[in-house]
Design a protein around this motif. Sequence first.
Motif, PDB file in Angstrom:
ATOM      1  N   LEU B 270       0.856  -1.191   0.000  1.00 47.85           N
ATOM      2  CA  LEU B 270       0.000   0.000   0.000  1.00 47.85           C
ATOM      3  C   LEU B 270       0.886   1.232   0.000  1.00 47.85           C
ATOM      4  N   VAL B 271       0.688   2.067  -0.992  1.00 47.08           N
ATOM      5  CA  VAL B 271       1.401   3.343  -1.002  1.00 47.08           C
ATOM      6  C   VAL B 271       0.381   4.464  -0.917  1.00 47.08           C
ATOM      7  N   VAL B 272       0.649   5.426  -0.043  1.00 43.74           N
ATOM      8  CA  VAL B 272      -0.274   6.545   0.152  1.00 43.74           C
ATOM      9  C   VAL B 272       0.476   7.849  -0.068  1.00 43.74           C
ATOM     10  N   ILE B 326       5.405  13.864  -8.717  1.00 40.22           N
ATOM     11  CA  ILE B 326       5.696  12.550  -8.145  1.00 40.22           C
ATOM     12  C   ILE B 326       5.263  11.455  -9.121  1.00 40.22           C
ATOM     13  N   LEU B 327       4.054  11.629  -9.700  1.00 38.72           N
ATOM     14  CA  LEU B 327       3.539  10.626 -10.631  1.00 38.72           C
ATOM     15  C   LEU B 327       4.450  10.489 -11.848  1.00 38.72           C
ATOM     16  N   CYS B 328       4.946  11.625 -12.348  1.00 39.76           N
ATOM     17  CA  CYS B 328       5.835  11.582 -13.516  1.00 39.76           C
ATOM     18  C   CYS B 328       7.104  10.805 -13.168  1.00 39.76           C
ATOM     19  N   ASP B 329       7.632  11.128 -12.002  1.00 38.05           N
ATOM     20  CA  ASP B 329       8.866  10.491 -11.568  1.00 38.05           C
ATOM     21  C   ASP B 329       8.677   8.978 -11.445  1.00 38.05           C
ATOM     22  N   LEU B 330       7.558   8.598 -10.864  1.00 41.07           N
ATOM     23  CA  LEU B 330       7.286   7.185 -10.646  1.00 41.07           C
ATOM     24  C   LEU B 330       7.077   6.445 -11.973  1.00 41.07           C
ATOM     25  N   ALA B 331       6.311   7.062 -12.860  1.00 38.78           N
ATOM     26  CA  ALA B 331       6.067   6.425 -14.163  1.00 38.78           C
ATOM     27  C   ALA B 331       7.377   6.205 -14.893  1.00 38.78           C
TER      28      ALA B 331
ATOM     29  N   TRP C 296      13.642  10.691  -1.567  1.00 40.27           N
ATOM     30  CA  TRP C 296      12.715  10.467  -2.683  1.00 40.27           C
ATOM     31  C   TRP C 296      13.183   9.313  -3.543  1.00 40.27           C
ATOM     32  N   ASP C 297      14.461   9.264  -3.826  1.00 40.53           N
ATOM     33  CA  ASP C 297      14.974   8.195  -4.697  1.00 40.53           C
ATOM     34  C   ASP C 297      14.681   6.826  -4.103  1.00 40.53           C
ATOM     35  N   ALA C 304       8.179   1.787  -7.168  1.00 40.17           N
ATOM     36  CA  ALA C 304       8.229   1.298  -8.548  1.00 40.17           C
ATOM     37  C   ALA C 304       8.505  -0.206  -8.563  1.00 40.17           C
ATOM     38  N   GLN C 305       9.418  -0.590  -7.743  1.00 40.86           N
ATOM     39  CA  GLN C 305       9.819  -1.997  -7.722  1.00 40.86           C
ATOM     40  C   GLN C 305       8.678  -2.881  -7.228  1.00 40.86           C
ATOM     41  N   ARG C 306       8.014  -2.456  -6.137  1.00 42.51           N
ATOM     42  CA  ARG C 306       6.950  -3.284  -5.565  1.00 42.51           C
ATOM     43  C   ARG C 306       5.739  -3.355  -6.485  1.00 42.51           C
ATOM     44  N   LEU C 307       5.386  -2.242  -7.106  1.00 43.00           N
ATOM     45  CA  LEU C 307       4.242  -2.267  -8.024  1.00 43.00           C
ATOM     46  C   LEU C 307       4.559  -3.170  -9.212  1.00 43.00           C
ATOM     47  N   GLN C 308       5.787  -3.061  -9.690  1.00 43.43           N
ATOM     48  CA  GLN C 308       6.178  -3.882 -10.837  1.00 43.43           C
ATOM     49  C   GLN C 308       6.130  -5.372 -10.480  1.00 43.43           C
ATOM     50  N   GLU C 309       6.586  -5.675  -9.276  1.00 42.57           N
ATOM     51  CA  GLU C 309       6.583  -7.084  -8.840  1.00 42.57           C
ATOM     52  C   GLU C 309       5.166  -7.635  -8.793  1.00 42.57           C
TER      53      GLU C 309
END
Lengths: 410, 529, 354
Positions: B270-272, B326-331, C296-297, C304-309
């Motif tokens: 879960l990410v919030v 944040i969304l851009c970075d994550l994508a 942040w990194d 990213a890693q967990r969602l991808q998994e």
Amino acid sequence: MAQEYRIVLANAGKIDPASLDDYLNAGGYKSLEKVRTMSAKELIDLVRSSKLRGRGGAGFNAGMKWGFVPETAPETYVVCNLDEGEPGTYKDRTIVEADPHLLLEGMAICAHAIRSKQGYIYCRGEYPFVVDHLNRAIEQAKQSGQLGDFNIEVRMGGGAYVCGEETALIESIEGHRGEPRFKPPFPGVAGLWGKPTVVNNVETFANLPAIVKNGSEWFASIGSPNYPGTKVFTLTGDVVNRRPFEVPTNTTIRELIFDLGGGIPNGKAFKAVQIGGTSGAFIPEHLLDTPLDFDSMRDAGITLGTGAVFVMDETRDMVDVVTRIAKFFEHESCGKCNPCREGTFRSYELMKKIKTGQATPSDVENLSTLSKVMTKACLCGLGQAAPTPILTTLEHFSDDYKRRLLAAIS
Amino acid sequence: MTNSIGELEKDSRCIFVIGSNPTDNHPVIGMKIKKNVLYNGAKLIVADARYTDLASIADVYLPHLPGSDVALLNAMMNVIIAEGLADQAFIEENTEGYEEMAKVVSSYTPEYAETITGVPADDIRKAARLYAQSGPAAICYAMGLTQHSTGTDNVKSVCNLAMLTGNLGRPGTGVDPLRGQNNVQGACDMGGLPNVYTGYQAVTNEAARAKFEEAWQVKLPDQNGLTLTETINKAHHGDIKALFVLGENPMMSDPDLHHVEAALKHLDFLVVEDIFLTETAQLADVVLPGACFAEKDGTFSNTERRVQRVRKAASAPGQARPDWEILCDLATRMGYPMSYASSEEIFKEITSLTPSYAGMTYARLEGKGLQWPCPTIEHPGTPYLHKDGKFSRGKGAFSAIEYKPPFELPDEEYPIVLTTGRSLFHYHTGTMTRRCQALDEHVPEAKLEVHPELADKLSIIEGERVRLSTRRGSIEITAHVTERIVPNVVFMPFHFTEAAANWLTQSDLLDPVAKIPEYKVSAARIEKL
Amino acid sequence: MIRLTINGREVEAPRGSTLLQACQLNGIEIPTLCYDPDLRLAGSCRMCIVECKNRPLFLASCVAPAEEGMVIETHSDQIMQARRVILELLAARHDFSCQTCDKNGDCTFQDYCYEYGIKESSFEDGGRRIYTVDDPNPFLERDYNKCIMCTRCVRACEEITVARAINVENRGHHSKIAVAFDGYLEDSPCVFCGQCVMVCPTGALTSKVSAGQGRAFEVDRVLTTCTYCGTGCTLELNVKDDRVVGVSSNREEEWSPVNKGALCVKGRFGWDFINSPDRLTTPLIKENGEFREASWDEALDLVAQRLQEVKDQHGPDSLAMFTSARVTNEENYLAQKFTRAVLGTNNVDHCARL
């Protein structure tokens, strides 16, 4: 020797005011019958040409006032001002007590002119007995059908002086704070509940039956040509006969006080007379020959006002009297407009300072400046007229002030 | 809203407010309605189990029982048809399905409806006549109408009523849902829904999908996704494994919090992303700090479809960043590079893919903003929809709707109806307003509104702490005894984590179409402590 | 159009204009205190008086109709003197505590005192009433020692908010603005919208939430859209030193199309969450049931890693996104784009129904 001339007090003491029959036997409600055969326009023209002017203080031509009501207005009101809040004034009460149906007939005549179905009498809060008296008369008139489909309701004031001002009176009938409205619009266009409304004084209405009966020329020929008819004056103060007098308007102040009023009691000398109520001018000896009509008085710098005549003898100190008056206005200012709300308070403050010998000439100058601003800048007649006693005593009785200032210096 | 907020202040001659308490929940709209009613002579009908501020100035007040909206509305239509007050010309020219609807409505006499709604039949008649005969009439509703197992039916019924009287497509008329959140309209417009892309382009529509695949250069899924409540249920079952929550707080806002908590705890990940460590964020594996509205540029779309600018006023605290960055970075980190120089650049992409927003630019939004549809760069925007009775689908469709009772009716064990809502002084899950010093000082706790009759029966007095229970759970809460609610119904706001209403609401049975939970009706019990 | 002469210049004004409007149209500035274009006219402060030839009284220009052929003086010696007297009268009931006032620099009364040279009042013989400032509500400071009785607050409460919580109490110099029986706002129909603060031309009504945090000349006002309900009111965030210190509102319809400056209690007084010490300022990662701060990194790589998994193991439909009815359109757009294009599922929704 000046004489009384009775129009509005013609029946006073001659008929039983509680008896409708007495009024009818004296010719009552005949004028109302007559106007019902006239068109509204004919009636307004008749009143206009009689030159009847409002007896409440502003002296506006009554017929013209009625003429401002739009002919097409579906709803109009007739309002009678019986607030009579001026200290020393009791003429309206006198008229109504002596002859209540005369007022009702006058109002009904006005109602015919402006096609009104509803009238209100705004009665002074201190006159509860007059309310009962009027309600009885209204009931009689309704029962006997004299008023036709015109209804009259009596509303009682709460004792606020400002509610004698016609727009504050309207606000009060509507159930709001008694505060004046700005004009225009005038009540003739947007008055009670926003509808065209004629507000007249008791004495104005009471003149109407006689005018209708005897014609406008008859009325216009009485008294002064520009302010014809009679005026009821109520004498108070240092005068022998302290009672109401109805006199033609060309009677002079001197005649009223000395001929009818019997002069100053106890052998004292005359000092001043204040005419028109608390906000009236203080008149010195040399202006006593001014006739008691609106225009002559105005030309002498005096407002005719409500007909109160307050006589002061040589023992009276003008600063004392005016301080008391300033307190009255400080108390009665409604608080709506700045110059009156704060000005009446500061005037009283400065008068107290003068009275107690603590004032400097600059305080008097300050008072004078403030008073002059108030006369021109206040929203309603209360604030505009409140400084009149100060300004006229400063003009005519400056010694009374100087004496107090000297005391301060020594 | 089909129409604009400003019309409620002057154009509407009658306003029918049902299941909405604008004075508390949309205060500025409430002010406009009051102004119109008190100073401009508009008529007002209020249907609500609570005697709201607007109810106190209404020409007709209809205290209908929670969940009886369809019966009430059908009865109003029954009266309108029976008394010949329907707008026949409008019905003939612009609608279809009238006969079927009229047939259903014909059995809902006001007397029959009285037995369901508890509203005197004559008041229903009065309301129907007022709505049909006053001139341009608007219907305002909010969650009081929609948060029911029959929420969709309720909304269709108010649409029926508006079409029946031709109260659409003119200033002052309309069907006006008053939306509860600053950008709930925008979140829907932007495709924040499981079945549509931006501008309500269906994900199952081949052409639409192809357009977005082309624009985004990626293959897109072709099946409708899960709604929020379904997602929670699926997480509970283990079918949803990971959840990204962006500025939402299901641990306060969703029904049956025991169920929500179990579901969220059951997730693998879960990410919030939020501005505070909300009840939901506390359960997260990773929490990302976002910028609040004062710290970023963008646009919000309000309840009248007006797109307006949001402007950055101050920097975000610490390392907090705007959500779009944040969304851009994550994508990008997930292998799909997303990069925009500014929110304006994102808006350009939106308008290029969204016909109803196509004519908008940030420059054009300066000042008064624009109301969609705004299809071209010259288009002035659309203050009211369905002009001249034109509906997007051609003709307006009446729906024949029978009354269905709420899922959970009071019984011996839970004899009272609990209904939930908001307070003027707080907002939604309280995340922001509970942290506003003045607001929280003024209203620091939830109070349960209880009618004096009920309070007497239960021997409860003003200010007493009571236990409020439903089949889901129970909370302790302070009672406020007031005549502003009908006797067998109690009301509480849901903002307060100390006594969160949603421990009590149910999530099993939803409106079959909109999947909305029945927040406005739960069977409940009150006990003295 | 009608023609009239103002200050010796012949000007035109539309029929039905007031003198004030006629002056404003022709670039002549008239001081006003009680006048508010959105509220019922009061005509009571008398600051806008002008002289009209052949009229014995001054005319309050805000309520006096402009008439054909009028000859008007707006700044004659008489008028200037009268305005000075009026200001001095008001100054005598005002505490003149500008140094500590939140409205310093944003006060119409202060501006006029400056312009008309009112440094003190010649009417101050102990006549100033002292009002206690003790309304316990957390939103509005009511300091009637600064009130000049323009009644704009009364009219705004009655006409904009329609709460009718306040009115004038008592008469004359003793009159003041009050709720019924001179009680507290909390016990009145007041909804704490602060429309009264918005229209107050002095420091009599101010925000307790903003008190002492910044005066008009220190703050930038950033026009934006309210973050609470769906009405979409326009408001101005007042910013001092990169920190939001208050909310004001713009009353021009051109800039505030929905609300024309009107706000509710949350919009006007519910902004301080922005500066709350509870704000999240750094990414957090939960380890052994406890959060720890992260870069942040680190945080984004982990997400990213967990969602991808999960996506790789259970398929895209095992992922879901809750986007938000509170973030911007642009962010909602990216959230659903991210869900659909990156996560590969249509499982995106928000709390529209809740």
